[in-house]
Design an enzyme around this catalytic site. Structure first.
Site, PDB file in Angstrom:
ATOM      1  N   CYS A 156       0.764  -1.078   0.179  1.00  0.00           N
ATOM      2  CA  CYS A 156      -0.209   0.071   0.002  1.00  0.00           C
ATOM      3  C   CYS A 156       0.885   1.312  -0.232  1.00  0.00           C
ATOM      4  O   CYS A 156       0.310   2.114  -0.028  1.00  0.00           O
ATOM      5  CB  CYS A 156      -0.878  -0.010   1.188  1.00  0.00           C
ATOM      6  SG  CYS A 156      -2.401  -0.975   1.151  1.00  0.00           S
TER       7      CYS A 156
HETATM    8  N1  CO8 Z   1     -19.442  -8.861   9.345  1.00  0.00           N
HETATM    9  C1  CO8 Z   1     -20.008  -8.859  10.711  1.00  0.00           C
HETATM   10  N2  CO8 Z   1     -19.182  -8.853  11.598  1.00  0.00           N
HETATM   11  C2  CO8 Z   1     -17.714  -9.151  11.543  1.00  0.00           C
HETATM   12  C3  CO8 Z   1     -17.327  -9.210  10.037  1.00  0.00           C
HETATM   13  C4  CO8 Z   1     -18.388  -9.050   9.103  1.00  0.00           C
HETATM   14  N3  CO8 Z   1     -17.770  -8.923   7.750  1.00  0.00           N
HETATM   15  N4  CO8 Z   1     -15.933  -9.283  10.281  1.00  0.00           N
HETATM   16  C5  CO8 Z   1     -15.759  -9.262  11.376  1.00  0.00           C
HETATM   17  N5  CO8 Z   1     -16.719  -9.272  12.251  1.00  0.00           N
HETATM   18  C6  CO8 Z   1     -16.658  -9.412  13.562  1.00  0.00           C
HETATM   19  C7  CO8 Z   1     -15.672 -10.260  14.373  1.00  0.00           C
HETATM   20  O1  CO8 Z   1     -16.127 -11.790  14.451  1.00  0.00           O
HETATM   21  C8  CO8 Z   1     -15.677  -9.711  15.666  1.00  0.00           C
HETATM   22  O2  CO8 Z   1     -16.831 -10.340  16.508  1.00  0.00           O
HETATM   23  P1  CO8 Z   1     -16.454 -10.459  18.041  1.00  0.00           P
HETATM   24  O3  CO8 Z   1     -16.006  -9.171  18.545  1.00  0.00           O
HETATM   25  O4  CO8 Z   1     -17.477 -11.248  18.608  1.00  0.00           O
HETATM   26  O5  CO8 Z   1     -15.113 -11.554  17.931  1.00  0.00           O
HETATM   27  C9  CO8 Z   1     -15.944  -8.284  15.419  1.00  0.00           C
HETATM   28  O6  CO8 Z   1     -16.748  -8.111  14.305  1.00  0.00           O
HETATM   29  C10 CO8 Z   1     -14.918  -7.037  15.492  1.00  0.00           C
HETATM   30  O7  CO8 Z   1     -13.902  -7.757  14.504  1.00  0.00           O
HETATM   31  P2  CO8 Z   1     -12.405  -7.149  14.171  1.00  0.00           P
HETATM   32  O8  CO8 Z   1     -11.974  -6.888  15.607  1.00  0.00           O
HETATM   33  O9  CO8 Z   1     -11.706  -7.857  13.167  1.00  0.00           O
HETATM   34  O10 CO8 Z   1     -13.020  -5.541  13.787  1.00  0.00           O
HETATM   35  P3  CO8 Z   1     -12.206  -4.455  13.561  1.00  0.00           P
HETATM   36  O11 CO8 Z   1     -12.928  -3.440  14.333  1.00  0.00           O
HETATM   37  O12 CO8 Z   1     -10.681  -4.443  13.746  1.00  0.00           O
HETATM   38  O13 CO8 Z   1     -12.185  -4.042  11.956  1.00  0.00           O
HETATM   39  C11 CO8 Z   1     -11.030  -4.107   9.904  1.00  0.00           C
HETATM   40  C12 CO8 Z   1     -11.819  -4.700  11.052  1.00  0.00           C
HETATM   41  C13 CO8 Z   1     -11.953  -3.125   9.264  1.00  0.00           C
HETATM   42  C14 CO8 Z   1     -10.101  -5.129   9.085  1.00  0.00           C
HETATM   43  C15 CO8 Z   1      -9.811  -2.993  10.778  1.00  0.00           C
HETATM   44  O14 CO8 Z   1      -9.119  -3.990  11.671  1.00  0.00           O
HETATM   45  C16 CO8 Z   1      -8.807  -2.519   9.890  1.00  0.00           C
HETATM   46  O15 CO8 Z   1      -9.252  -1.814   8.973  1.00  0.00           O
HETATM   47  N6  CO8 Z   1      -7.687  -2.527  10.288  1.00  0.00           N
HETATM   48  C17 CO8 Z   1      -6.759  -1.899   9.698  1.00  0.00           C
HETATM   49  C18 CO8 Z   1      -6.195  -2.685   8.457  1.00  0.00           C
HETATM   50  C19 CO8 Z   1      -5.387  -2.156   7.271  1.00  0.00           C
HETATM   51  O16 CO8 Z   1      -5.041  -0.856   7.396  1.00  0.00           O
HETATM   52  N7  CO8 Z   1      -4.519  -2.953   6.597  1.00  0.00           N
HETATM   53  C20 CO8 Z   1      -3.949  -2.398   5.428  1.00  0.00           C
HETATM   54  C21 CO8 Z   1      -3.775  -3.767   4.609  1.00  0.00           C
HETATM   55  S1  CO8 Z   1      -3.563  -3.116   2.958  1.00  0.00           S
HETATM   56  C22 CO8 Z   1      -1.860  -3.308   2.289  1.00  0.00           C
HETATM   57  O17 CO8 Z   1      -1.178  -3.109   3.043  1.00  0.00           O
HETATM   58  C23 CO8 Z   1      -1.925  -3.830   0.993  1.00  0.00           C
HETATM   59  C24 CO8 Z   1      -2.078  -5.209   1.094  1.00  0.00           C
HETATM   60  C25 CO8 Z   1      -1.886  -5.522  -0.530  1.00  0.00           C
HETATM   61  C26 CO8 Z   1      -3.417  -5.300  -1.062  1.00  0.00           C
HETATM   62  C27 CO8 Z   1      -3.988  -6.744  -1.418  1.00  0.00           C
HETATM   63  C28 CO8 Z   1      -5.127  -6.770  -2.304  1.00  0.00           C
HETATM   64  C29 CO8 Z   1      -6.038  -7.686  -1.945  1.00  0.00           C
END
Ligand code: CO8
Length: 374
Positions: A156
């Site tokens: 990214c």
């Molecule tokens: N629907 C409903 N509930 C869900 C879902 C869903 N889709 N997904 C997770 N949940 C639930 C989980 O099970 C969890 O439940 P519980 O609390 O009961 O265990 C709850 O929701 C909370 O889950 P998380 O803690 O995982 O949720 P977050 O609040 O952390 O949000 C995010 C998840 C949005 C992914 C967040 O953590 C985030 O955005 N983090 C930063 C990530 C980031 O910036 N990554 C960058 C990567 S990109 C990069 O570097 C390039 C890669 C190359 C590209 C590749 C292309 C494919």
């Protein structure tokens, strides 16, 4: 050292898009089918039932409402769950090159120059569609550019690392004009069956023109004040796809051959690292955060960007100070901060300053301080 100006940007947006509601409907249909097919094994405790996704969760957790994609039908088909793209013959332009050329033409127009004025083409992105020849060399050929081209991948952060690379080439005199492109078909590396990440990415291409100030035609560009890059190894965002996969046939198609991450850890570890990098970068240039008119941040997560901007500015950022395109484009990896810059730069007046910042896998982060010329 030569002075460098950013004189043009371009954006290619695919025609097809998928709303959260559409994505969740197909994901949940996939989940129902999976659970029905594996009912006995789930009942016996041999495998876990899959849980449904939710559109309100996606918007709240990430700020994403929509994403553009190159093939909607395959992604939304619960029996396929991946884009379906016919392999093109070698004598036809590749998908990435085709997208890059469209973004490039727009950037050239803003810079008021012709393609053959360019000396170097860089494709800087996460998702290169083949090992070689370089996509950048194909784009160079399609646009009729002399000189040289190469591809680079810093996930990214590729755009800001690409800008720094072009900036260094122009400052040292190895090129006068550099085209830097971010061509991303993220949907090709996204596991649409994974509830934790199926909503994160979209497809797009962006382009940036960098020029030696002495040869620039567009006098309303952005001077590059300074650039900075930081990396720190982490396995929290990883993709093990590569040419050695075929040497381990048993694990060749495992889930780690697509994008995987520990989202929470990424959020916690990368946000402070990025805020510190920008703060130090400004201080080392004797600049105050309150002198910044705007921050065009990498578009991965709205809450993450609000945290970073608040840490740097010392107060909650307004939409004008920290614009978002996440709602429409989702995370487009390297292209995100450039889409934001492309869409939210025309109101800048001479002397206004801002920071383009991208961050992601590696970990990696890059910061480019710009000042409107003219
Ligand atoms: N629907 C409903 N509930 C869900 C879902 C869903 N889709 N997904 C997770 N949940 C639930 C989980 O099970 C969890 O439940 P519980 O609390 O009961 O265990 C709850 O929701 C909370 O889950 P998380 O803690 O995982 O949720 P977050 O609040 O952390 O949000 C995010 C998840 C949005 C992914 C967040 O953590 C985030 O955005 N983090 C930063 C990530 C980031 O910036 N990554 C960058 C990567 S990109 C990069 O570097 C390039 C890669 C190359 C590209 C590749 C292309 C494919």
């Amino acid at each position: 050292m030569n002075q460098v100006v950013l004189t043009g940007t371009g954006l290619f947006t695919p025609e097809q898009s998928i709303s959260n509601e559409e994505l969740v409907e197909s994901f949940n249909a996939y989940v129902e089918k999976f659970n029905a097919k594996n009912a006995a094994a789930i009942e016996a405790g041999e495998i876990d039932a899959l849980a449904p996704s939710s559109a309100p969760f996606i918007e709240k957790a990430s700020g994403i409402k929509n994403r553009f994609v190159v093939d909607k039908e395959g992604i939304l088909n619960p029996d396929i769950m991946a884009p379906q793209l016919d392999e093109r013959p070698n004598d036809a332009p590749s998908l990435l090159a085709e997208m890059g050329v469209k973004a490039a033409q727009q950037a050239l127009e803003e810079a008021q120059i012709e393609a053959n004025d360019i000396d170097a083409v860089l494709v800087a992105c996460s998702n290169l569609q083949r090992a070689y020849p370089a996509i950048s060399i194909e784009i160079q050929d399609l646009l009729g550019i002399d000189g040289f081209a190469f591809d680079m991948n810093v996930a990214c952060s590729s755009a800001t690392f690409g800008i720094q690379t072009g900036y260094d080439m122009i400052r040292s005199g190895s090129a006068k004009r550099v085209m830097m492109l971010n061509t991303e078909v993220c949907s090709g590396h996204l596991n649409f069956c994974d509830r934790d990440s199926h909503f994160i990415f979209g497809d797009v291409a962006t382009a940036v023109i960098l020029e030696d100030a002495e040869v620039a035609t567009n006098q309303q560009g952005f001077e590059i004040v300074d650039t900075r890059m930081v990396t720190k190894f982490s396995n929290n965002i990883r993709n093990n796809f590569g040419f050695l996969n075929r040497t381990s046939p048993d694990t060749r198609d495992d889930k780690d051959k697509l994008f995987i991450q520990e989202g929470r850890k990424v959020f916690r570890e990368v946000s402070p690292m990025v805020a510190q990098m920008i703060t130090d970068h400004l201080a080392d240039n004797n600049l105050e955060a309150n002198g910044l008119r705007r921050m065009w941040l990498h578009q991965a997560n709205r809450n993450m960007n609000d945290f970073i901007a608040k840490k740097v500015l010392g107060h909650d950022p307004s939409d004008d100070q920290q614009p978002t395109v996440l709602d429409q484009y989702a995370n487009t990896s390297s292209a995100g901060s450039i889409i934001a810059f492309h869409k939210f730069k025309s109101d800048f007046e001479a002397g206004d300053m801002g920071v383009i910042c991208s961050f992601g896998a590696g970990y990696s982060a890059g910061s480019v301080i710009v000042r409107r010329a003219g």
